[in-house]
Scaffold this active site. Structure first.
Site, PDB file in Angstrom:
ATOM      1  N   TYR A 195       0.831  -1.206   0.000  1.00 23.96           N
ATOM      2  CA  TYR A 195       0.000   0.000   0.000  1.00 23.96           C
ATOM      3  C   TYR A 195       0.863   1.253   0.000  1.00 23.96           C
ATOM      4  CZ  TYR A 195      -3.491   3.416   1.554  1.00 23.96           C
ATOM      5  OH  TYR A 195      -4.307   4.511   1.666  1.00 23.96           O
TER       6      TYR A 195
ATOM      7  N   LYS B  42       1.047   4.339  -2.856  1.00 24.04           N
ATOM      8  CA  LYS B  42       0.769   5.749  -2.573  1.00 24.04           C
ATOM      9  C   LYS B  42       1.991   6.628  -2.858  1.00 24.04           C
ATOM     10  CE  LYS B  42      -3.540   5.672  -1.493  1.00 24.04           C
ATOM     11  NZ  LYS B  42      -4.535   6.421  -2.282  1.00 24.04           N
TER      12      LYS B  42
END
Length: 338
Positions: free
Chosen positions: A208, A212
């Site tokens: 994740y 990002k």
């Protein structure tokens, strides 16, 4: 970690009631057209609601028609007592970010309907997807949905964004990218390790955080690549920490702990408003790789390894972000339809 405690603290506990742009001073958006990916829930829903109330024409790009229909009904009911001439309109275009074919088709569908696009909000995303899932085209799921698909969407819509920039005020046509505090806290050295692109590993938190960080890198690289020529500002930032559908795969015990730090999702929408409308957000800032944080401020100082990764070798950086974008362009090339 390479980032100051105060820089992390101010993102977890931002100053109260300090958002520079809210529904109170957004101003009329009549005649303008916006896209919000994932606009049927969470921060995207709140943003869509604010834009609609300001008179904007808003396209919700999302996967599930029933969810979008329900969101549109809730928004319209919330303003049932407001003069319809003051309100905007809401529209749906199907988009599955797990499939680049769907992204291409969504861009085609939008371009068949409109000749203008003022701001593309790349809001939709996911986190903590269990297992080693990949998109239809074999890209690690977090990276594919949160970033790669949105790069294809930006590139596919660039002609209409550019056309709008020619008739709109300078630096007002933008693409807003959603990042996260995990960029500061969890991204590996350099942000997007080349080995990760083909062999992502099993750590869902790292997956994740890389996705990002890649969103930030994508915004900066696209700004440098075509910003001056197109007039389109690409900017990324952390909208804050909120309990939204992005947490749907997260183990309950983890999401429960984080609930203590979460705020109302409307504050995330305020961050998007700042990135989408503030005069502080300029082409120069985008090219520099500047990065917004909740509720509408510049990051006070990012990790040096990530700043260097975001710069080309000839500019004193490591060139990792540029190499990442070259890899993305290879992946999306067969689906690019401009």
């Amino acid at each position: 970690m390479g980032v100051s405690l105060s820089a992390v603290w101010t993102q977890i506990f931002p100053p109260k009631d300090r958002a520079p742009i809210t529904e109170k001073n957004l101003g009329s958006q009549k005649g303008k057209v916006f896209i919000v990916t994932g606009g049927s829930s969470g921060i995207g829903y709140e943003l869509t609601k604010l834009l609609y109330a300001a008179g904007a024409k808003v396209y919700i790009l999302s996967r599930t028609p029933a969810n979008v229909d329900a969101a549109i009904q809730r928004i319209e009911e919330a303003y049932a007592d407001v003069d319809k001439s003051d309100l905007g309109s809401l529209h749906f275009v199907p988009l599955d970010l797990e499939d680049l074919e769907s992204v291409r088709d969504a861009a085609r569908s939008f371009k068949e309907k409109e000749t203008r696009l003022d701001v593309l909000f790349c809001n939709a995303g996911l986190a903590a997807v269990p297992g080693n899932k990949r998109t239809k085209q074999g890209i690690e799921m977090h990276l594919g949905v949160n970033t790669v698909a949105h790069v294809l969407l930006e590139r596919s819509l660039l002609p209409i964004l550019t056309a709008t920039a020619k008739v709109a005020p300078k630096d007002s046509v933008r693409v807003v990218w959603s990042a996260s505090i995990v960029v500061d806290c969890m991204a590996p050295t350099g942000g997007v390790p080349p080995s990760f692109l083909e062999t992502p590993g099993t750590n869902i938190g790292v997956k994740y955080s890389i996705s990002k960080t890649a969103a930030w890198f994508s915004a900066s690289q696209l700004a440098r690549e075509h910003g001056r020529e197109s007039g389109v500002v690409n900017i990324a930032g952390n909208p804050g920490t909120y309990f939204t559908n992005v947490w749907r795969f997260t183990p309950t015990i983890i999401s429960y702990v984080f609930r203590f730090f979460m705020r109302d999702t409307v504050f995330g929408a305020y961050t998007y408003l700042w990135m989408g409308f503030s005069n502080e957000v300029t082409m120069e800032a985008a090219e520099e790789g500047r990065y917004g944080i909740c509720d509408g401020r510049w990051h006070p100082g990012q990790r040096e390894d990530l700043v260097l990764a975001n710069l080309a070798v000839e500019d004193g950086g490591t060139g990792e972000a540029k190499r990442y974008m070259e890899w993305v362009d290879e992946k999306i090339g067969p689906f690019l339809d401009v």
